[in-house]
Design a protein around this motif. Structure first.
Motif, PDB file in Angstrom:
ATOM      1  N   VAL A   1     -11.099   2.271  12.003  1.00 33.34           N
ATOM      2  CA  VAL A   1     -10.042   2.145  10.979  1.00 33.34           C
ATOM      3  C   VAL A   1      -9.121   3.362  11.042  1.00 33.34           C
ATOM      4  CG1 VAL A   1      -9.615   2.142   8.474  1.00 33.34           C
ATOM      5  CG2 VAL A   1     -11.384   0.657   9.427  1.00 33.34           C
ATOM      6  N   ASP A   2      -9.722   4.531  11.308  1.00 34.24           N
ATOM      7  CA  ASP A   2      -8.971   5.795  11.300  1.00 34.24           C
ATOM      8  C   ASP A   2      -7.881   5.837  12.379  1.00 34.24           C
ATOM      9  OD1 ASP A   2      -8.640   8.243   9.993  1.00 34.24           O
ATOM     10  OD2 ASP A   2      -9.638   9.319  11.610  1.00 34.24           O
ATOM     11  N   VAL A   3      -8.069   5.052  13.447  1.00 36.46           N
ATOM     12  CA  VAL A   3      -7.073   5.001  14.534  1.00 36.46           C
ATOM     13  C   VAL A   3      -5.710   4.544  14.010  1.00 36.46           C
ATOM     14  CG1 VAL A   3      -6.450   3.794  16.689  1.00 36.46           C
ATOM     15  CG2 VAL A   3      -8.751   4.641  16.376  1.00 36.46           C
ATOM     16  N   TYR A   4      -5.731   3.700  12.951  1.00 35.73           N
ATOM     17  CA  TYR A   4      -4.469   3.136  12.444  1.00 35.73           C
ATOM     18  C   TYR A   4      -3.669   4.127  11.590  1.00 35.73           C
ATOM     19  CZ  TYR A   4      -6.207  -1.296  14.139  1.00 35.73           C
ATOM     20  OH  TYR A   4      -6.664  -2.300  14.953  1.00 35.73           O
ATOM     21  N   ASN A   5      -4.272   5.314  11.332  1.00 34.70           N
ATOM     22  CA  ASN A   5      -3.568   6.372  10.578  1.00 34.70           C
ATOM     23  C   ASN A   5      -2.878   5.850   9.307  1.00 34.70           C
ATOM     24  OD1 ASN A   5      -4.241   8.514  12.210  1.00 34.70           O
ATOM     25  ND2 ASN A   5      -2.537   8.190  13.583  1.00 34.70           N
TER      26      ASN A   5
ATOM     27  N   GLY B   1      -3.774   6.640   6.295  1.00 31.54           N
ATOM     28  CA  GLY B   1      -3.875   7.613   5.210  1.00 31.54           C
ATOM     29  C   GLY B   1      -4.894   7.183   4.166  1.00 31.54           C
ATOM     30  N   HIS B   2      -5.481   5.990   4.348  1.00 34.88           N
ATOM     31  CA  HIS B   2      -6.483   5.481   3.385  1.00 34.88           C
ATOM     32  C   HIS B   2      -7.742   5.017   4.124  1.00 34.88           C
ATOM     33  CE1 HIS B   2      -3.405   5.466   0.245  1.00 34.88           C
ATOM     34  NE2 HIS B   2      -2.608   4.864   1.110  1.00 34.88           N
ATOM     35  N   SER B   3      -8.080   5.697   5.227  1.00 33.08           N
ATOM     36  CA  SER B   3      -9.196   5.236   6.077  1.00 33.08           C
ATOM     37  C   SER B   3     -10.490   5.047   5.301  1.00 33.08           C
ATOM     38  CB  SER B   3      -9.423   6.216   7.228  1.00 33.08           C
ATOM     39  OG  SER B   3      -8.269   6.285   8.026  1.00 33.08           O
ATOM     40  N   GLN B   4     -10.820   6.038   4.426  1.00 30.98           N
ATOM     41  CA  GLN B   4     -12.092   5.949   3.695  1.00 30.98           C
ATOM     42  C   GLN B   4     -12.113   4.758   2.746  1.00 30.98           C
ATOM     43  OE1 GLN B   4     -12.520   9.994   2.124  1.00 30.98           O
ATOM     44  NE2 GLN B   4     -14.397  10.175   3.291  1.00 30.98           N
ATOM     45  N   LYS B   5     -11.025   4.587   1.994  1.00 32.26           N
ATOM     46  CA  LYS B   5     -10.979   3.484   1.023  1.00 32.26           C
ATOM     47  C   LYS B   5     -11.058   2.132   1.744  1.00 32.26           C
ATOM     48  CE  LYS B   5      -8.388   5.823  -2.628  1.00 32.26           C
ATOM     49  NZ  LYS B   5      -7.123   5.922  -3.340  1.00 32.26           N
ATOM     50  N   ILE B   6     -10.291   1.991   2.829  1.00 34.93           N
ATOM     51  CA  ILE B   6     -10.279   0.713   3.571  1.00 34.93           C
ATOM     52  C   ILE B   6     -11.651   0.430   4.164  1.00 34.93           C
ATOM     53  CG2 ILE B   6      -9.333  -0.451   5.622  1.00 34.93           C
ATOM     54  CD1 ILE B   6      -6.640   0.912   4.963  1.00 34.93           C
ATOM     55  N   THR B   7     -12.289   1.472   4.735  1.00 36.08           N
ATOM     56  CA  THR B   7     -13.636   1.287   5.302  1.00 36.08           C
ATOM     57  C   THR B   7     -14.603   0.813   4.212  1.00 36.08           C
ATOM     58  OG1 THR B   7     -13.199   3.073   6.871  1.00 36.08           O
ATOM     59  CG2 THR B   7     -15.492   2.404   6.617  1.00 36.08           C
TER      60      THR B   7
ATOM     61  N   SER C   1      -4.563  -6.201   5.577  1.00 28.80           N
ATOM     62  CA  SER C   1      -4.809  -6.885   4.305  1.00 28.80           C
ATOM     63  C   SER C   1      -5.317  -5.900   3.243  1.00 28.80           C
ATOM     64  CB  SER C   1      -5.835  -8.006   4.532  1.00 28.80           C
ATOM     65  OG  SER C   1      -6.203  -8.582   3.311  1.00 28.80           O
ATOM     66  N   ALA C   2      -6.259  -5.027   3.663  1.00 28.07           N
ATOM     67  CA  ALA C   2      -6.813  -4.036   2.729  1.00 28.07           C
ATOM     68  C   ALA C   2      -5.739  -3.043   2.295  1.00 28.07           C
ATOM     69  CB  ALA C   2      -7.980  -3.291   3.385  1.00 28.07           C
ATOM     70  N   LEU C   3      -4.875  -2.673   3.249  1.00 28.60           N
ATOM     71  CA  LEU C   3      -3.794  -1.727   2.939  1.00 28.60           C
ATOM     72  C   LEU C   3      -2.830  -2.328   1.917  1.00 28.60           C
ATOM     73  CD1 LEU C   3      -2.764   1.074   3.721  1.00 28.60           C
ATOM     74  CD2 LEU C   3      -1.413   0.019   5.518  1.00 28.60           C
ATOM     75  N   LYS C   4      -2.554  -3.620   2.090  1.00 23.81           N
ATOM     76  CA  LYS C   4      -1.670  -4.328   1.151  1.00 23.81           C
ATOM     77  C   LYS C   4      -2.295  -4.335  -0.250  1.00 23.81           C
ATOM     78  CE  LYS C   4       0.733  -8.741   0.659  1.00 23.81           C
ATOM     79  NZ  LYS C   4       0.766 -10.152   1.072  1.00 23.81           N
ATOM     80  N   THR C   5      -3.593  -4.637  -0.303  1.00 23.73           N
ATOM     81  CA  THR C   5      -4.306  -4.647  -1.588  1.00 23.73           C
ATOM     82  C   THR C   5      -4.266  -3.277  -2.245  1.00 23.73           C
ATOM     83  OG1 THR C   5      -5.821  -6.296  -0.661  1.00 23.73           O
ATOM     84  CG2 THR C   5      -6.525  -5.218  -2.682  1.00 23.73           C
TER      85      THR C   5
ATOM     86  N   LYS D   1      -2.044  -0.930  -1.855  1.00 29.07           N
ATOM     87  CA  LYS D   1      -0.692  -0.640  -2.341  1.00 29.07           C
ATOM     88  C   LYS D   1      -0.418  -1.364  -3.663  1.00 29.07           C
ATOM     89  CE  LYS D   1       1.468   0.570   2.019  1.00 29.07           C
ATOM     90  NZ  LYS D   1       2.253   0.121   3.166  1.00 29.07           N
ATOM     91  N   GLU D   2      -0.945  -2.606  -3.767  1.00 31.80           N
ATOM     92  CA  GLU D   2      -0.766  -3.366  -5.014  1.00 31.80           C
ATOM     93  C   GLU D   2      -1.548  -2.705  -6.156  1.00 31.80           C
ATOM     94  OE1 GLU D   2      -2.039  -7.248  -3.910  1.00 31.80           O
ATOM     95  OE2 GLU D   2      -0.188  -7.730  -2.843  1.00 31.80           O
ATOM     96  N   GLN D   3      -2.731  -2.191  -5.823  1.00 32.89           N
ATOM     97  CA  GLN D   3      -3.582  -1.566  -6.856  1.00 32.89           C
ATOM     98  C   GLN D   3      -3.093  -0.183  -7.237  1.00 32.89           C
ATOM     99  OE1 GLN D   3      -7.480  -1.548  -5.166  1.00 32.89           O
ATOM    100  NE2 GLN D   3      -7.945  -3.641  -5.763  1.00 32.89           N
ATOM    101  N   ASN D   4      -2.278   0.415  -6.374  1.00 33.37           N
ATOM    102  CA  ASN D   4      -1.856   1.807  -6.559  1.00 33.37           C
ATOM    103  C   ASN D   4      -1.220   2.053  -7.926  1.00 33.37           C
ATOM    104  OD1 ASN D   4      -1.817   4.362  -5.497  1.00 33.37           O
ATOM    105  ND2 ASN D   4       0.286   4.198  -4.806  1.00 33.37           N
ATOM    106  N   VAL D   5      -0.478   1.052  -8.390  1.00 28.61           N
ATOM    107  CA  VAL D   5       0.196   1.172  -9.686  1.00 28.61           C
ATOM    108  C   VAL D   5      -0.834   1.265 -10.805  1.00 28.61           C
ATOM    109  CG1 VAL D   5       1.908   0.073 -11.183  1.00 28.61           C
ATOM    110  CG2 VAL D   5       2.019  -0.279  -8.729  1.00 28.61           C
TER     111      VAL D   5
END
Length: 224
Positions: A104-108, A110-116, A143-147, A149-153
């Motif tokens: 996951v970290d290869v994709y850089n 910035g949220h590798s831990q959360k996505i994992t 998909s996880a990154l999109k989620t 970003k939506e949750q970020n608010v």
């Protein structure tokens, strides 16, 4: 007309991949003669921007090759993850998490831990599928990154505190490196660099050349 255009763009993509593949192979071969072909094939599953960055940055390439090597070794090992006892299961889960984090970290993002963490909530078989199928992994990461970003608010103060802790740790590491390059302005330069993305900061910590360039830019800004 559109189908012809589509075929042309597909051909261009194939040519780009072939060129990238040849360049990657020539870089990987000297150190990994026996597995260079397999490793190159595995890395070519990654998005083109990531591949381009590998060709420009040796540290990124080395990191990706190490991950691909581990994945190869995992494939070659006989599957002995049948539940012997709870300790074995938890140990195998930990190693799955580590392998997944590295990919996951290869994709850089910035949220590798959360996505994992999000991906590890799936069944073990699903996680193993992600480890062996880079395209599937990429879809899940996006998909996880999109989620996220939506949750970020809606994120609470607790997550802000953990982010602050992470920033402090990054700041301490960064300061110690910057201090070696410019002891007089280490505080100011570190403060300026900490305004960058976490992913970019991680790259500075792992790549001394990039760090020197960033410090020189900050010094120039301070001089003006």
């Amino acid at each position: 007309m559109t189908s012809v255009h589509g075929e042309k763009s597909n051909m261009a993509e194939k040519e780009d991949l072939e060129t990238l593949g040849e360049k990657l192979y020539s870089l990987i071969y000297p150190k990994h003669k026996d597995t260079a072909g397999k490793l190159t094939g595995m890395l070519l599953e990654l998005p083109c921007p990531v591949l381009s960055r590998m060709l420009q940055d040796e540290a990124t390439l080395t990191k990706a090759v190490e991950k691909a090597l581990r994945a190869l070794q995992l494939d070659q090992e006989p599957s002995n993850l049948t539940c012997k006892d709870e300790d074995d299961v938890s140990a195998s889960s930990d190693s799955l998490g580590e392998q997944l984090f590295e990919l996951v970290d290869v994709y850089n993002t910035g949220h590798s831990q959360k996505i994992t963490g999000m991906l590890l909530e799936q069944h073990k078989e699903a996680v193993l599928n992600l480890l062996s199928d880079p395209k599937l992994l990429e879809e899940h990461v996006n998909s996880a990154l999109k989620t996220l970003k939506e949750q970020n608010v809606e994120e609470t103060d607790i997550s802000d505190l953990s982010d602050t802790d992470d920033t402090e740790k990054l700041g301490e590491k960064l300061f110690s490196l910057v201090e070696e390059l410019d002891p007089l302005h280490a505080n100011d330069i570190t403060g300026m660099l900490l305004e960058m993305d976490p992913a970019a900061l991680q790259q500075l910590l792992s790549d001394n050349t990039m760090l020197k360039v960033a410090v020189q830019k900050a010094q120039a800004a301070l001089d003006t």
